[in-house]
Structures are given as structure tokens and as C-alpha cells.
Design an enzyme around this catalytic site. Structure first.
Site, mmCIF file in Angstrom:
data_model
loop_
_atom_site.group_PDB
_atom_site.id
_atom_site.type_symbol
_atom_site.label_atom_id
_atom_site.label_comp_id
_atom_site.label_asym_id
_atom_site.label_seq_id
_atom_site.Cartn_x
_atom_site.Cartn_y
_atom_site.Cartn_z
ATOM 1 N N LYS A 104 0.838 -1.275 -0.176
ATOM 2 C CA LYS A 104 0.035 -0.028 0.206
ATOM 3 C C LYS A 104 0.971 1.321 0.123
ATOM 4 O O LYS A 104 2.161 1.054 0.565
ATOM 5 C CB LYS A 104 -0.869 -0.003 1.306
ATOM 6 C CG LYS A 104 -2.037 0.708 1.151
ATOM 7 C CD LYS A 104 -3.064 -0.045 0.321
ATOM 8 C CE LYS A 104 -4.303 0.588 -0.011
ATOM 9 N NZ LYS A 104 -5.564 -0.102 -0.354
ATOM 10 N N ASN A 219 -18.163 5.779 -5.985
ATOM 11 C CA ASN A 219 -17.946 4.612 -7.180
ATOM 12 C C ASN A 219 -18.353 3.287 -6.786
ATOM 13 O O ASN A 219 -19.099 2.454 -7.681
ATOM 14 C CB ASN A 219 -16.304 4.853 -7.115
ATOM 15 C CG ASN A 219 -15.648 4.030 -8.225
ATOM 16 O OD1 ASN A 219 -16.514 3.103 -9.088
ATOM 17 N ND2 ASN A 219 -14.376 3.679 -8.113
HETATM 18 P P1 NAD Z 1 -15.946 7.134 -2.844
HETATM 19 O O1 NAD Z 1 -15.306 8.268 -2.323
HETATM 20 O O2 NAD Z 1 -16.227 6.773 -4.351
HETATM 21 O O3 NAD Z 1 -17.441 7.009 -2.211
HETATM 22 C C1 NAD Z 1 -17.633 7.127 -0.684
HETATM 23 C C2 NAD Z 1 -19.167 7.394 -0.679
HETATM 24 O O4 NAD Z 1 -19.365 7.346 1.173
HETATM 25 C C3 NAD Z 1 -19.590 8.874 -0.850
HETATM 26 O O5 NAD Z 1 -20.834 8.798 -1.423
HETATM 27 C C4 NAD Z 1 -19.551 9.389 0.430
HETATM 28 O O6 NAD Z 1 -20.388 10.558 0.538
HETATM 29 C C5 NAD Z 1 -20.144 8.399 1.416
HETATM 30 N N1 NAD Z 1 -19.939 8.612 2.733
HETATM 31 C C6 NAD Z 1 -18.930 9.061 3.137
HETATM 32 N N2 NAD Z 1 -19.184 9.391 4.452
HETATM 33 C C7 NAD Z 1 -20.425 8.809 4.953
HETATM 34 C C8 NAD Z 1 -21.327 8.400 6.044
HETATM 35 N N3 NAD Z 1 -21.125 8.817 7.198
HETATM 36 N N4 NAD Z 1 -22.577 7.840 5.646
HETATM 37 C C9 NAD Z 1 -22.937 7.648 4.369
HETATM 38 N N5 NAD Z 1 -22.283 7.833 3.344
HETATM 39 C C10 NAD Z 1 -20.884 8.316 3.560
HETATM 40 O O7 NAD Z 1 -15.188 5.784 -2.476
HETATM 41 P P2 NAD Z 1 -15.293 4.454 -2.947
HETATM 42 O O8 NAD Z 1 -14.125 4.153 -4.005
HETATM 43 O O9 NAD Z 1 -16.851 3.856 -3.542
HETATM 44 O O10 NAD Z 1 -14.814 3.523 -1.716
HETATM 45 C C11 NAD Z 1 -15.938 3.137 -0.803
HETATM 46 C C12 NAD Z 1 -15.420 2.033 0.171
HETATM 47 O O11 NAD Z 1 -15.076 0.912 -0.571
HETATM 48 C C13 NAD Z 1 -13.972 2.415 0.874
HETATM 49 O O12 NAD Z 1 -14.089 1.721 2.055
HETATM 50 C C14 NAD Z 1 -13.040 1.565 0.126
HETATM 51 O O13 NAD Z 1 -11.897 1.391 0.600
HETATM 52 C C15 NAD Z 1 -13.881 0.468 -0.328
HETATM 53 N N6 NAD Z 1 -13.125 -0.079 -1.489
HETATM 54 C C16 NAD Z 1 -13.343 0.502 -2.810
HETATM 55 C C17 NAD Z 1 -12.739 0.050 -4.015
HETATM 56 C C18 NAD Z 1 -12.889 0.728 -5.356
HETATM 57 O O14 NAD Z 1 -12.508 0.027 -6.394
HETATM 58 N N7 NAD Z 1 -13.541 1.752 -5.579
HETATM 59 C C19 NAD Z 1 -12.158 -1.170 -3.756
HETATM 60 C C20 NAD Z 1 -12.056 -1.786 -2.568
HETATM 61 C C21 NAD Z 1 -12.384 -1.081 -1.380
#
Ligand code: NAD
Length: 432
Positions: A104, A219
């Protein structure tokens, strides 16, 4: 800075260790990151000032292959956090059986405070600082929180300039035009979707009779929402950092996504303006969304959302962790006592790293796959891992999280033993 996050992370192994025969040497190896690099990155800001940023790259374990893991741009990034995330990546790769170890990286900053040109200079400076630590056969960065395909493209370009040869396989999650893979942008949600579909058919549940609430509409969250909606599931509630919305009959997810894109956030749907006519709903707090009486709850936002404070109020039957670490260890115990099944992050969100692996394979072979081929291969890997973890948990009467760690530890233990451990030599295996 303490090492508390990292020691919490390694402690979560302890339960799984009871169910797997792995040598003490191997366990000991896994408790320490192989290498940690801390760098200072000087950046000339648009106003002429010089600012120094702190960056990190940690390679946790490379026994099963080159290390792999995202780069996070966030104010909370620290060496401790990066080490912990690298540790989880080792297990995630082993769970789905891709030939990578865990890594990471990160830079401590608030990316919203930088201009696009400043971000580009910072990204290129980061690669200058870590170029000898990464490489297509050594360590392969990818996107994470607040990094995206554009940033991955800059990283690949800078690394190629330093090496004086085009090196697309050094980074994944690149724009398609620079060697990115079809389906990488939707891979995390697609993997989660295949896991859910596998389990729902096992439980004999039909989508139209299955209600879903999703925390986080970014996302991963908005893509899984649309995949489930298109498959006929009733997605009754979604939330973002502004709040949550609910409709017992199910929300019109494509319209919601469209309005979110157009209006930069879901506050646009809090019943001011035309979307109220399209998406009928009532508003909820984020806390209320988590405790809705639904079949499936999908945390897809942040870590530590379900803790001992609210675990007793959760009413979902099944939780699929799309976010990393959304359930605290204490809450895990409470949910297990209440027979709520939790499908763990290292299985459910492994689609992202799986398609990153496919991207690396395509870059190295020069043969590029269609979206259908990518998704078909992702489906095979995800269904196989989901089935195996389910079977292990049933056979041994252990949680799905423990079963996932057991599967990962077996693979890691075998590889570490084969490199030579006390058990390996005592059993005479080293003579062959
Ligand atoms: P992102 O930043 O696109 O989306 C995060 C979302 O969470 C946003 O809509 C934000 O408004 C919302 N949010 C923040 N605080 C909140 C709260 N208190 N209550 C409700 N919603 C809230 O991020 P992402 O890429 O979608 O990632 C989301 C999670 O998935 C993270 O934990 C990330 O580590 C995990 N993840 C993502 C990927 C990926 O490929 N995108 C891969 C593995 C893990």
C-alpha cells in the site's frame, strides 16, 4: 505515531490461526512488513512556494508474487495506516488466489486543496522518490481513496521516463488509452455483485423478494446499487455523507445516479427540484439506514460504521462488506450471536484487485480482453472463492470472516513453508 492500527490488524489473525495448521515461522514472517519506505516530496506550488509532502510505500509480503496495493491521498495517511492496509492486501490477494502479495502507499495531504497541476507535480515527485521500490515484477501501485485513473496515468508515464522504456505494467487502474483494462472501473462492485448472486441462489432467494440498503453512494456503492437494481433487487435505501433516502417500493437507482452526477451529491434529491418527481422517497439519517429492516445491508463508505454501539440494532439478515473494515471486531461478535451473516471485505471487495491483476496480465502479454472476457474471468474467481469460504465456514462452524482468513493463511503458509521454514526442514521436505 503509534503502531496500534497495525497491531490491531495482526491481532485479527488470531482467531483464524486456531483453525489452520501453519508453521510458527510463517506466522512470525507475516507479522512484519517486508519493507517500509518513507519519503519527502518537494513540490513547487502554483504561487511559487515550495511545499514538502510526506509519502509512504509499504510492501508487506511478496511470497506469492510481486506486491500489489493502492495509493491513498488523504490527510490521515500515516506509516501505521499504510502498513495495516498493506497487511490486508496480502490476505485479500491470497483469498481470491491471485499471484500477488500485499502493499500500500499514500501521501499525507488534502487533495482538494491542490490544483490539478500541483497534483500532477506531486504525483510525479512521488514516483521519482519511490521508483527504485516499485516495478512490474516487484510492486505495482493502483488507485485508492482520492486517486483515480488520471493519477495512475501520470505515475506510469513518470516511471517509464525514469526507466527509459514504456512500462504500462508498473501501475494498474490506468485510463484505457494508456493500457488500462476494460471493466476496472466497475470491478469492485461487479465482484460484490457476483458474491451476492452466488449466496442468494444458495439461500433460494429471488431478487424481487430481496430488499437492500446501501451506505455510501460513491464509486463502489452507486455501481453495486445499479447492478442490483438491474438484476431486479429492491434497493430501498441509499446514503452519502449528506444523508439517506428510503422508499419501501425501491428507489429508481439509474435516475438517482444521473442526478448525483449532474448535481454533485445526493443533497440534490432532498426534495427540492425535479428529482422529487422522479424518485419518490422519504429521508432518513445515516444511522437509521444502517438499522433498517432489510434483507441485505451493504456498507460501502467508511471503516468502523457498525460498532458495539449499534450492532444490537442491526436488522439485516446478511451484510456484504464493500467498504474496507466497516465492522469493528466487537461488533463482529455481537452480529454473530444474533445470527446475522457477514460476508467479509477481503472477499466481497476483492473484485478491484482481481481486475487489476487482469490489467497487469494484459499489459505483460500485449493481448487485450473485451469487457465480457474480463467480467467472465472475474465471475469465475469470485464465485469459486465465495463457494469455498461458505463451505469452510459451514464445515468448521466458523464465521465467514474467519473462513476467509483460514483460506488465505493456508495459501500463504504453503508458500512460506515451501521457501523453507522450521517445519519444512524438520519434515525432511527440503531434501527433495
Ligand atoms: P468514494 O469516495 O467514491 O465513495 C464513498 C461514499 O461514501 C461517498 O458517496 C460518500 O459521500 C459516502 N460517505 C462518506 N461518509 C459517509 C457516511 N457517514 N454515511 C454514508 N455515506 C458516507 O469511495 P469508493 O471508491 O466508493 O470506496 C468506498 C469504500 O469501498 C471504501 O471503504 C473503499 O476502501 C472500499 N473499496 C473501494 C474499492 C474501489 O475500487 N472503489 C475497492 C476496494 C474497496
Amino acid at each position: 505515531m503509534t503502531d496500534s492500527l497495525f497491531s490491531d490488524a495482526t491481532q485479527r489473525l488470531d482467531t483464524a490461526l486456531k483453525y489452520v495448521s501453519i508453521s510458527e515461522d510463517a506466522i512470525e514472517r507475516l507479522k512484519y512488513p517486508k519493507a517500509s519506505l518513507r519519503v519527502s516530496i518537494p513540490v513547487r506550488m502554483d504561487n511559487g512556494d515550495l511545499r514538502i509532502f510526506q509519502g509512504y510505500r509499504v510492501r508487506h509480503d511478496d511470497t506469492r508474487g510481486p506486491t500489489k496495493g493502492g495509493v491513498r491521498y488523504h490527510p490521515n495517511v500515516s506509516l501505521d495506516e499504510v502498513q495495516s492496509l498493506a497487511f490486508w492486501m496480502t490476505f485479500k490477494c491470497a483469498v481470491v488466489g491471485i499471484p500477488f502479495g500485499g502493499a500500500k502507499g499514500g501521501i499525507t495531504l488534502n487533495p482538494k486543496e491542490l490544483s490539478r497541476l500541483e497534483l500532477e507535480r506531486l504525483t510525479r515527485g512521488y514516483i521519482d522518490a519511490i521508483a527504485d521500490f516499485i516495478g512490474p515484477d516487484v510492486d505495482i501501485p493502483a488507485p485508492d481513496v482520492y486517486t483515480n485513473p488520471t493519477i495512475m496515468g501520470w505515475m506510469m508515464d513518470r516511471y517509464s521516463t525514469i526507466r527509459r522504456q514504456l512500462s504500462p505494467a508498473v501501475v494498474t487502474g490506468k485510463p484505457i488509452a494508456l493500457g488500462g483494462s476494460q471493466g476496472r472501473d466497475t470491478a469492485t462492485a461487479m465482484g460484490a455483485f457476483y458474491s451476492i448472486q452466488t449466496m442468494m441462489s444458495k439461500f433460494d432467494r429471488r431478487p424481487e423478494n430481496t430488499t437492500v440498503a446501501i451506505q455510501g453512494f460513491g464509486n463502489a456503492g452507486s455501481t453495486i446499487a445499479e447492478l442490483l437494481f438491474n438484476a431486479g433487487y429492491r434497493v430501498v435505501a441509499v446514503s452519502d455523507s449528506q444523508g439517506a433516502i428510503y422508499s419501501a417500493n425501491g428507489l429508481d437507482i439509474p435516475s438517482l445516479r444521473h442526478y448525483r452526477e449532474a448535481n454533485k451529491g445526493m443533497k440534490a434529491v432532498y426534495c427540492e427540484g425535479s428529482v422529487c418527481n422522479i424518485v419518490e422517497h422519504q429521508t432518513l439519517t445515516n444511522a437509521e439506514l444502517l438499522t433498517l429492516d432489510v434483507d441485505i445491508l451493504i456498507p460501502a463508505a467508511l471503516e468502523n460504521q457498525i460498532t458495539e454501539d449499534n450492532a444490537n440494532d442491526i436488522r439485516a439478515k446478511w451484510i456484504f462488506e464493500v467498504a474496507n473494515g466497516p465492522i469493528s471486531p466487537a461488533a463482529d461478535g455481537i452480529l454473530a450471536e444474533r445470527d446475522i451473516l457477514v460476508f467479509p471485505d477481503i472477499l466481497v471487495n476483492a473484485g478491484g484487485v482481481t481486475v487489476s491483476y487482469f490489467e497487469w496480465v494484459q499489459n505483460r502479454t500485449g493481448l487485450y480482453w473485451s469487457l465480457e472476457e474480463v467480467n467472465d474471468r472475474l465471475k469465475v474467481k469470485t464465485v469459486e472463492a465465495t463457494e469455498a469460504i461458505w463451505q469452510t465456514s459451514q464445515e468448521r462452524s466458523i464465521s465467514l470472516r474467519t473462513a476467509a482468513y483460514v483460506r488465505a493463511l493456508q495459501r500463504l503458509g504453503e508458500s512460506l513453508d515451501a521457501k523453507g521454514t522450521r517445519n519444512y526442514y524438520l519434515n525432511g521436505m527440503g531434501n527433495g
